[in-house]
Design a protein around this motif. Sequence first.
Motif, PDB file in Angstrom:
ATOM      1  N   SER A 100     -20.767 -19.918  -0.311  1.00 20.91           N
ATOM      2  CA  SER A 100     -22.421 -19.858  -0.712  1.00 20.91           C
ATOM      3  C   SER A 100     -22.179 -19.275  -1.834  1.00 20.91           C
ATOM      4  CB  SER A 100     -22.496 -18.843   0.454  1.00 20.91           C
ATOM      5  OG  SER A 100     -22.000 -19.299   2.380  1.00 20.91           O
ATOM      6  N   LEU A 101     -23.276 -19.329  -2.710  1.00 17.75           N
ATOM      7  CA  LEU A 101     -23.592 -18.358  -3.632  1.00 17.75           C
ATOM      8  C   LEU A 101     -24.769 -17.371  -3.564  1.00 17.75           C
ATOM      9  CD1 LEU A 101     -23.736 -18.381  -6.487  1.00 17.75           C
ATOM     10  CD2 LEU A 101     -24.696 -20.464  -6.876  1.00 17.75           C
ATOM     11  N   THR A 102     -24.286 -16.595  -3.398  1.00 19.97           N
ATOM     12  CA  THR A 102     -25.683 -15.256  -2.928  1.00 19.97           C
ATOM     13  C   THR A 102     -25.135 -14.016  -3.548  1.00 19.97           C
ATOM     14  OG1 THR A 102     -23.994 -14.554  -0.943  1.00 19.97           O
ATOM     15  CG2 THR A 102     -25.426 -16.094  -0.701  1.00 19.97           C
ATOM     16  N   ASP A 103     -24.562 -13.951  -4.341  1.00 21.39           N
ATOM     17  CA  ASP A 103     -24.131 -12.660  -5.513  1.00 21.39           C
ATOM     18  C   ASP A 103     -25.011 -12.628  -6.707  1.00 21.39           C
ATOM     19  OD1 ASP A 103     -22.013 -10.817  -6.051  1.00 21.39           O
ATOM     20  OD2 ASP A 103     -22.404 -11.312  -7.784  1.00 21.39           O
ATOM     21  N   VAL A 104     -25.981 -11.732  -6.208  1.00 27.30           N
ATOM     22  CA  VAL A 104     -26.640 -11.164  -7.590  1.00 27.30           C
ATOM     23  C   VAL A 104     -26.576 -11.020  -8.642  1.00 27.30           C
ATOM     24  CG1 VAL A 104     -28.385  -9.691  -8.253  1.00 27.30           C
ATOM     25  CG2 VAL A 104     -27.667  -9.986  -5.893  1.00 27.30           C
ATOM     26  N   ASP A 105     -24.188 -10.862  -9.347  1.00 26.60           N
ATOM     27  CA  ASP A 105     -24.940 -10.485 -10.443  1.00 26.60           C
ATOM     28  C   ASP A 105     -24.475 -11.658 -10.976  1.00 26.60           C
ATOM     29  OD1 ASP A 105     -25.140  -7.716 -10.432  1.00 26.60           O
ATOM     30  OD2 ASP A 105     -23.606  -7.168 -10.219  1.00 26.60           O
ATOM     31  N   VAL A 106     -22.619 -12.662 -10.027  1.00 30.77           N
ATOM     32  CA  VAL A 106     -23.131 -14.478 -10.116  1.00 30.77           C
ATOM     33  C   VAL A 106     -24.048 -14.487 -11.063  1.00 30.77           C
ATOM     34  CG1 VAL A 106     -21.784 -15.605  -9.995  1.00 30.77           C
ATOM     35  CG2 VAL A 106     -20.857 -13.593  -9.131  1.00 30.77           C
ATOM     36  N   ILE A 107     -24.997 -14.819 -10.212  1.00 28.81           N
ATOM     37  CA  ILE A 107     -26.395 -15.508 -10.399  1.00 28.81           C
ATOM     38  C   ILE A 107     -27.221 -14.938 -11.262  1.00 28.81           C
ATOM     39  CG2 ILE A 107     -28.069 -16.127  -9.633  1.00 28.81           C
ATOM     40  CD1 ILE A 107     -27.071 -16.149  -6.539  1.00 28.81           C
ATOM     41  N   ALA A 108     -27.698 -13.892 -11.779  1.00 27.59           N
ATOM     42  CA  ALA A 108     -27.890 -13.123 -12.470  1.00 27.59           C
ATOM     43  C   ALA A 108     -27.470 -13.945 -14.144  1.00 27.59           C
ATOM     44  CB  ALA A 108     -27.722 -12.373 -12.916  1.00 27.59           C
ATOM     45  N   ALA A 109     -25.964 -13.527 -13.716  1.00 26.83           N
ATOM     46  CA  ALA A 109     -25.282 -14.609 -15.140  1.00 26.83           C
ATOM     47  C   ALA A 109     -25.328 -15.543 -15.691  1.00 26.83           C
ATOM     48  CB  ALA A 109     -23.967 -13.968 -14.884  1.00 26.83           C
ATOM     49  N   ILE A 110     -25.491 -16.528 -14.309  1.00 26.43           N
ATOM     50  CA  ILE A 110     -25.533 -18.038 -14.088  1.00 26.43           C
ATOM     51  C   ILE A 110     -26.735 -18.192 -14.971  1.00 26.43           C
ATOM     52  CG2 ILE A 110     -26.508 -20.133 -12.931  1.00 26.43           C
ATOM     53  CD1 ILE A 110     -24.548 -19.038 -11.512  1.00 26.43           C
ATOM     54  N   TYR A 111     -28.291 -17.655 -14.674  1.00 25.22           N
ATOM     55  CA  TYR A 111     -29.096 -17.552 -15.298  1.00 25.22           C
ATOM     56  C   TYR A 111     -29.609 -16.979 -16.646  1.00 25.22           C
ATOM     57  CZ  TYR A 111     -32.006 -17.181 -10.680  1.00 25.22           C
ATOM     58  OH  TYR A 111     -32.229 -17.385  -9.469  1.00 25.22           O
ATOM     59  N   ASP A 112     -28.327 -15.844 -16.938  1.00 28.13           N
ATOM     60  CA  ASP A 112     -28.059 -16.297 -18.870  1.00 28.13           C
ATOM     61  C   ASP A 112     -27.856 -17.532 -19.255  1.00 28.13           C
ATOM     62  OD1 ASP A 112     -29.448 -13.256 -18.133  1.00 28.13           O
ATOM     63  OD2 ASP A 112     -27.623 -12.175 -18.594  1.00 28.13           O
ATOM     64  N   ALA A 113     -26.742 -17.478 -18.921  1.00 30.68           N
ATOM     65  CA  ALA A 113     -26.516 -18.471 -19.306  1.00 30.68           C
ATOM     66  C   ALA A 113     -26.957 -20.008 -19.519  1.00 30.68           C
ATOM     67  CB  ALA A 113     -24.415 -19.562 -19.014  1.00 30.68           C
ATOM     68  N   ALA A 114     -28.005 -20.503 -18.152  1.00 30.89           N
ATOM     69  CA  ALA A 114     -28.705 -21.359 -18.436  1.00 30.89           C
ATOM     70  C   ALA A 114     -29.993 -21.331 -19.470  1.00 30.89           C
ATOM     71  CB  ALA A 114     -28.732 -21.443 -16.874  1.00 30.89           C
ATOM     72  N   THR A 115     -30.409 -19.707 -19.918  1.00 30.21           N
ATOM     73  CA  THR A 115     -31.321 -19.585 -20.693  1.00 30.21           C
ATOM     74  C   THR A 115     -31.349 -20.374 -21.435  1.00 30.21           C
ATOM     75  OG1 THR A 115     -31.779 -17.803 -19.372  1.00 30.21           O
ATOM     76  CG2 THR A 115     -33.160 -18.164 -21.237  1.00 30.21           C
ATOM     77  N   VAL A 116     -30.075 -20.075 -22.291  1.00 29.43           N
ATOM     78  CA  VAL A 116     -30.073 -21.301 -23.948  1.00 29.43           C
ATOM     79  C   VAL A 116     -28.950 -22.427 -23.251  1.00 29.43           C
ATOM     80  CG1 VAL A 116     -29.130 -18.538 -24.719  1.00 29.43           C
ATOM     81  CG2 VAL A 116     -26.708 -20.025 -23.508  1.00 29.43           C
ATOM     82  N   GLY A 117     -29.115 -23.682 -22.382  1.00 32.38           N
ATOM     83  CA  GLY A 117     -29.089 -24.182 -22.668  1.00 32.38           C
ATOM     84  C   GLY A 117     -27.285 -24.811 -21.325  1.00 32.38           C
ATOM     85  N   VAL A 118     -26.227 -23.502 -20.811  1.00 28.59           N
ATOM     86  CA  VAL A 118     -25.432 -24.334 -21.013  1.00 28.59           C
ATOM     87  C   VAL A 118     -25.530 -24.737 -19.287  1.00 28.59           C
ATOM     88  CG1 VAL A 118     -23.318 -23.854 -19.363  1.00 28.59           C
ATOM     89  CG2 VAL A 118     -24.023 -22.259 -21.515  1.00 28.59           C
ATOM     90  N   PRO A 119     -24.845 -26.060 -19.527  1.00 29.03           N
ATOM     91  CA  PRO A 119     -25.282 -27.228 -18.132  1.00 29.03           C
ATOM     92  C   PRO A 119     -24.265 -26.227 -17.167  1.00 29.03           C
ATOM     93  CG  PRO A 119     -24.547 -28.305 -20.189  1.00 29.03           C
ATOM     94  CD  PRO A 119     -24.587 -26.474 -20.694  1.00 29.03           C
ATOM     95  N   PHE A 120     -25.088 -26.275 -15.908  1.00 25.26           N
ATOM     96  CA  PHE A 120     -24.270 -25.833 -14.788  1.00 25.26           C
ATOM     97  C   PHE A 120     -24.017 -27.758 -13.400  1.00 25.26           C
ATOM     98  CE2 PHE A 120     -24.702 -21.670 -16.369  1.00 25.26           C
ATOM     99  CZ  PHE A 120     -23.802 -21.132 -16.166  1.00 25.26           C
ATOM    100  N   ARG A 121     -22.997 -27.593 -13.035  1.00 21.32           N
ATOM    101  CA  ARG A 121     -22.971 -28.419 -11.900  1.00 21.32           C
ATOM    102  C   ARG A 121     -22.365 -27.271 -10.764  1.00 21.32           C
ATOM    103  NH1 ARG A 121     -23.414 -31.156  -8.216  1.00 21.32           N
ATOM    104  NH2 ARG A 121     -23.750 -33.167  -7.828  1.00 21.32           N
ATOM    105  N   LEU A 122     -23.175 -27.402  -9.622  1.00 22.13           N
ATOM    106  CA  LEU A 122     -23.235 -26.532  -8.371  1.00 22.13           C
ATOM    107  C   LEU A 122     -23.068 -27.316  -7.192  1.00 22.13           C
ATOM    108  CD1 LEU A 122     -24.888 -22.958  -9.547  1.00 22.13           C
ATOM    109  CD2 LEU A 122     -22.643 -23.404 -10.607  1.00 22.13           C
ATOM    110  N   VAL A 123     -21.551 -26.859  -7.070  1.00 23.33           N
ATOM    111  CA  VAL A 123     -21.819 -27.400  -5.380  1.00 23.33           C
ATOM    112  C   VAL A 123     -21.511 -26.397  -4.089  1.00 23.33           C
ATOM    113  CG1 VAL A 123     -20.468 -28.881  -4.015  1.00 23.33           C
ATOM    114  CG2 VAL A 123     -20.187 -29.406  -6.265  1.00 23.33           C
TER     115      VAL A 123
END
Length: 719
Positions: free
Chosen positions: A544-567
């Motif tokens: 499960s991926l539900t933690d707000v702070d972790v998701i916010a960090a993903i959003y911030d990094a994805a905004t600059v183009g960092v690739p994320f592969r999430l299972v």
Amino acid sequence: MGIKSKYKGELYNRDLSWLLFNKRVIELANNYHVPYLNKLNFLSIASSNLDEFYSVRVPSLQSQEALTNNGRDPKTMLKYSELLKKIHESNDNNFKLQSKYFNQLITQLSDYGIGKFVKYVDLCDRMKQKANQKFDEKILPFLTSTTFNSEYNLDFLKNKWMAIATLVKTKADTSIRIMPIPPYIRRTVSLKANGKKQYLMMEDLIINNLENLYDDGEIEDVIIFRLSRDLDASIDLEKNNGSKKTIQNLRHYLANREKGKVTMLEIQNLPDTNEKFINYFIKKFKIKPNDAFKIDAPLDLTFMFPLIKSWSKKHPELSYPDFSGTKWHGNKSMQDYLKSHNLLLQYPYDSFDQFLQFLKEAVDNPKTIAIKQTIYRVADNSKVIELLKEASKKGIKVTVVVELRARFDETNNLKVTDELEDAGCEIIFGKKYMKVHSKTCLVIMNDKSSVKGYVQIGTGNYNEQTAKGFVDLSLYSSSDEYVNCLISFFDYLSHNGDCSRSPKYNSIVSSPNRIEDMVIQNINRVKEYYQKYGKGKVFLKVNSLTDVDVIAAIYDAATVGVPFRLVVRGSCCLKLGICGDKENIVVSSVVGQFLEHSRIYAFYTDQPSLWISSADLMTRNMVNRVELAAKILDKYNINKIQKIIDIYSEDDVDGFFLDKEGNYFKFENSKNHSAQQTFIQESIKLSKQLESQRSLYKWITEKISKLKNHLVSGKNETL
């Protein structure tokens, strides 16, 4: 602007996302890759999943609705009443899909030579007589009926019990009579017609015998129903921690838990049931409309589990092929191997027997002075528990951290506690105010060599049964970097103080808080590296991926183009399409033959950082539990886990992919990459190679033995 408020409302609700996961399980019943009997099994699993959801998650939301005066869910900004309505709509659609697939599959039973389900009304008189005889002998003695006239209450009905409500009109009045159906009555009645087996639903047989049971009046209507109750009542084990009062508190809690409020009412749609009676029944017993479901199939499909197991033995071609993981293949003992190597295993592709061997070698080694282990969920008649008891009786100091609050395993854990205490083990009941969910074992040696201990750190429970069907990772080592960390970790667990933050270690990280810190810091590190060099990526595999702070960090990094592969197998609160033109996030949910349970965190820069963990990326795991994450240190196992990551990243068979609308889809033009089938085939290939090596080793050993005998005897024989 705080990191949480920055993305307020830019998340999916955890519970609506979970219902999409349960839908994915249901969809496997319509997947051509899945064998026939496993399709039925997945429908039964979906029913089991839902029971826990309505006994734990839904009551929590209902409480939030009441406590906040219908406030708003912080992830979606929906009012709780709106959210509960959406949950009802989503689950109602799931029920319709589940019923559709079940009815389709059941009609195919006779095509596969298994038998078929029949209805009482369609039986001939001779078969009805046989069925009625079975009713009299095997069902009637266990039935009782309660009549309601003015005081309408369902408190006497236990959680998950089915019941039959009958509207009976007598000369005096019209009343509802409720007949509970104890769960130990088999749901199907076996009949034979022309040498072929048939199955009649037990509740169908009961309602066709009601006229004999209620012969004092006229039966006007009948309902088959089932209740789920709130099992999420709070439990206070914190006071008197480690004392007998702790166990008394838990026993009292378990005795009263089944009396929680009704959270779901399931009603089976019958051809002759009057809709007015259903509505009257719901209103009379004060069931909220959002808690009631009308279902076009038998209730509680978990009754299929024993049938499927029986059919699979007779028709193995209709199930996934039997599979046993690779067993330890070193010519030396595991301890000898671990003196110079780390070992990373993946269950069930590697056998759980290897942990049993790890523990047994520790028990049998006279240099072992202590064994420390966490216990969350173990199998009935657990071999792990037997080995720990044996160790204690041999004089080894055994310390076991037993988490009594492992939901729905409390009774078994009480039994385990009694057994371990009787054997002389020291029992610790976890940390104050938080569950100990870590999966680790520490063996301490009294050895003059450089090796002073062995460790095992895993992502899954010490359960021989679930290890056959759950995908988990297990790391073994004698490295001082791990051993010293685990010594400190168990020292931390042995102190009962309320520690808001766990200690700092070198090669492991422990929640509360520090796993969340580590994940966010690594995401930010990748972001900085990506901004500087245009390279870097993140891979996360969790339940499960539900933690707000972790998701916010993903959003911030994805905004600059960092690739994320999430299972993410289950609930995923992260949304796609909100991070701008540079967003490069792929989210999949792998749902297949085995339950994906392993957690992997991988952060790629010029210095990659790869971890395995017991923790999902959920606030409860990050803040309210004691979890462990271990960094993979040696090059061989870094390469091994990288291969695992690559295989999961390519999965397009068992993987359902998240789109920007929040739906999950399958690729139409799949490249036929299944992670689970890849691991199975690799395990089978390795097992054959090892068997060949063992055969060769045996042949060589026999030849050497013959040669020695030949030289000793002096006989001139052909070898």
